[in-house]
Design a protein around this motif. Structure first.
Motif, PDB file in Angstrom:
ATOM      1  N   ASP A 113       0.815  -1.215   0.000  1.00 32.28           N
ATOM      2  CA  ASP A 113       0.000   0.000   0.000  1.00 32.28           C
ATOM      3  C   ASP A 113       0.849   1.266   0.000  1.00 32.28           C
ATOM      4  OD1 ASP A 113      -2.392  -1.372  -0.098  1.00 32.28           O
ATOM      5  OD2 ASP A 113      -2.598  -1.484   2.077  1.00 32.28           O
ATOM      6  N   SER A 116       0.318   4.055  -3.217  1.00 29.20           N
ATOM      7  CA  SER A 116      -1.081   4.490  -3.099  1.00 29.20           C
ATOM      8  C   SER A 116      -1.288   5.892  -3.654  1.00 29.20           C
ATOM      9  CB  SER A 116      -1.523   4.475  -1.627  1.00 29.20           C
ATOM     10  OG  SER A 116      -1.538   3.164  -1.112  1.00 29.20           O
ATOM     11  N   THR A 146      -2.755   1.141  -5.242  1.00 26.81           N
ATOM     12  CA  THR A 146      -3.805   1.115  -4.229  1.00 26.81           C
ATOM     13  C   THR A 146      -4.509   2.465  -4.197  1.00 26.81           C
ATOM     14  OG1 THR A 146      -2.609  -0.472  -2.857  1.00 26.81           O
ATOM     15  CG2 THR A 146      -4.304   0.842  -1.774  1.00 26.81           C
ATOM     16  N   ARG A 169      -7.038  -2.882  -5.241  1.00 29.13           N
ATOM     17  CA  ARG A 169      -6.986  -2.868  -3.773  1.00 29.13           C
ATOM     18  C   ARG A 169      -7.291  -1.448  -3.295  1.00 29.13           C
ATOM     19  NH1 ARG A 169      -5.284  -5.173   1.006  1.00 29.13           N
ATOM     20  NH2 ARG A 169      -4.295  -3.700   2.420  1.00 29.13           N
ATOM     21  N   ILE A 171      -7.926   1.362   0.205  1.00 31.71           N
ATOM     22  CA  ILE A 171      -7.894   1.752   1.608  1.00 31.71           C
ATOM     23  C   ILE A 171      -9.016   2.761   1.802  1.00 31.71           C
ATOM     24  CG2 ILE A 171      -6.607   2.839   3.473  1.00 31.71           C
ATOM     25  CD1 ILE A 171      -4.031   2.079   2.064  1.00 31.71           C
ATOM     26  N   GLY A 197      -9.213  -5.070   0.661  1.00 34.00           N
ATOM     27  CA  GLY A 197      -8.266  -4.049   1.091  1.00 34.00           C
ATOM     28  C   GLY A 197      -8.374  -3.878   2.585  1.00 34.00           C
TER      29      GLY A 197
END
Length: 366
Positions: A113, A116, A146, A169, A171, A197
């Protein structure tokens, strides 16, 4: 119940807060250094006031039944707690001035991650903004990036759904506790993100949801990301708060241009005027960040001859690199792909461990 993590206990103590707890955690390696330490010494060592040092001394020396209840509640729900200083704490988030002392999470934290990008925007998005958010989020997901976002309707939700549909994925950062998700209409989306995630909150279970939580939440969204994309936002928008916090944190800020006649694009147009990078595709973002992305092998034992998982475009690049170390310009000449598209392909191959990036924009097979 065993001894609770000391940063977790400090995070629940009134009167400290993220900045002071960061100072304490950066000064002392573990609670043993603090045990029995004089309050004045704690104050001078961590550069905090005496009142706060007294709170620290009292908190670590006493059993806290309410902290034990919260810890058990998290465990019973199948969630996790990751405190500042834990090896699994997001690396980029550690860099900011006021990182959350504790992250409560549902799903799985991942070192990958690090790669990102935050995608945020107005709740009252136009059709143009929604379609742009979907397109760019899909491109980022396909590139192995991400996506980080909140749970507002409009741009945030459109980007999250598109990234999930593309197998990406995510967050998701809440402005409320995990057991009090807000908005309630986003609960099905939150459940999907937890499966693909991780959901994060800095608030313990049972904490009330205050309006001030959401501007505070924005620093986490930008803090978790290498770059922040504002898709569509009016001149006064929470999304712009995220952008400016990203700038303060040293993040790259990207903005999608919009019509000069649209109030919904006034904020993004202002950002571009102030120096944000103008982007119209995921490739623009990936090209800009490619030098900062890291490689993460999901499976250390990868058969290099197994190309069944590669797309035709990726296979073509791998075939070219069979001739040895090669500059990106030469790769582009041979495969005849646009620069932005080639950057996305190279990033995916590098993050999967199939190729290695060398100095001088050169690449080779791993």
């Amino acid at each position: 119940m065993g001894e609770l993590p000391w940063i977790f206990k400090l995070s629940l103590a009134p009167g400290l807060g993220p900045v002071k707890i960061k100072k304490i955690a950066d000064t002392f390696d573990d609670v043993k250094q603090l045990s029995g330490m004089d309050v004045a010494d704690i104050s001078s060592s961590a550069e905090i006031d005496l009142k706060s040092a007294q709170i620290v001394a009292d908190t670590i020396s006493k059993k806290d039944r309410s902290a034990e209840k919260i810890f058990k509640r998290v465990q019973d729900a199948g969630w996790g707690i990751c405190e500042y200083g834990n090896p699994n704490y997001p690396e980029l988030l550690k860099e900011i001035y006021d990182p959350p002392p504790v992250l409560y999470y549902a799903g799985k934290l991942s070192k990958s991650d690090y790669n990102s990008v935050a995608v945020v925007g107005t709740r009252r998005a136009t059709e143009y903004g929604i379609e742009a958010a979907r397109s760019i989020a899909t491109g980022l997901a396909v590139s192995g990036v991400t996506l980080v976002s909140g749970y507002a309707e409009g741009i945030d939700a459109a980007a999250q759904k598109a990234a999930l549909d593309a197998g990406g994925r995510l967050i998701g950062v809440l402005g409320s506790a995990l057991d009090r998700p807000y908005p309630v209409s986003s609960i099905p989306l939150m459940e999907r993100i937890a499966e693909n995630g991780v959901l994060l909150s800095e608030y313990p279970p049972g904490a009330s949801t205050a309006a001030s939580n959401f501007p505070a939440r924005n620093r986490i969204i930008s803090g978790l990301s290498l770059g922040v994309l504002i898709v569509e936002a009016p001149e006064r928008s929470g999304a712009l708060i995220t952008a400016y916090q990203g700038l303060e944190q040293g993040r790259d800020v990207f903005a999608l241009p919009g019509s000069i006649f649209s109030l919904k694009s006034r904020g993004t147009n202002i950002l571009i005027k102030e120096g944000a990078s103008l982007v119209v595709s995921a490739e623009d973002i990936v090209s800009d960040l490619i030098g900062r992305f890291r490689s993460f092998k999901i499976n250390e034992k990868v058969e290099k001859e197994d190309t069944c998982l590669l797309s035709p475009e990726e296979e073509k690049v791998m075939k070219v690199l069979e001739d040895g170390i090669m500059h990106i310009d030469e790769i582009m000449r041979r495969v005849d792909y646009p620069a932005g598209r080639l950057s996305v392909i190279l990033t995916k191959l590098e993050m999967s461990g199939a190729i290695c990036a060398l100095d001088g924009k050169k690449y080779k097979k791993a």
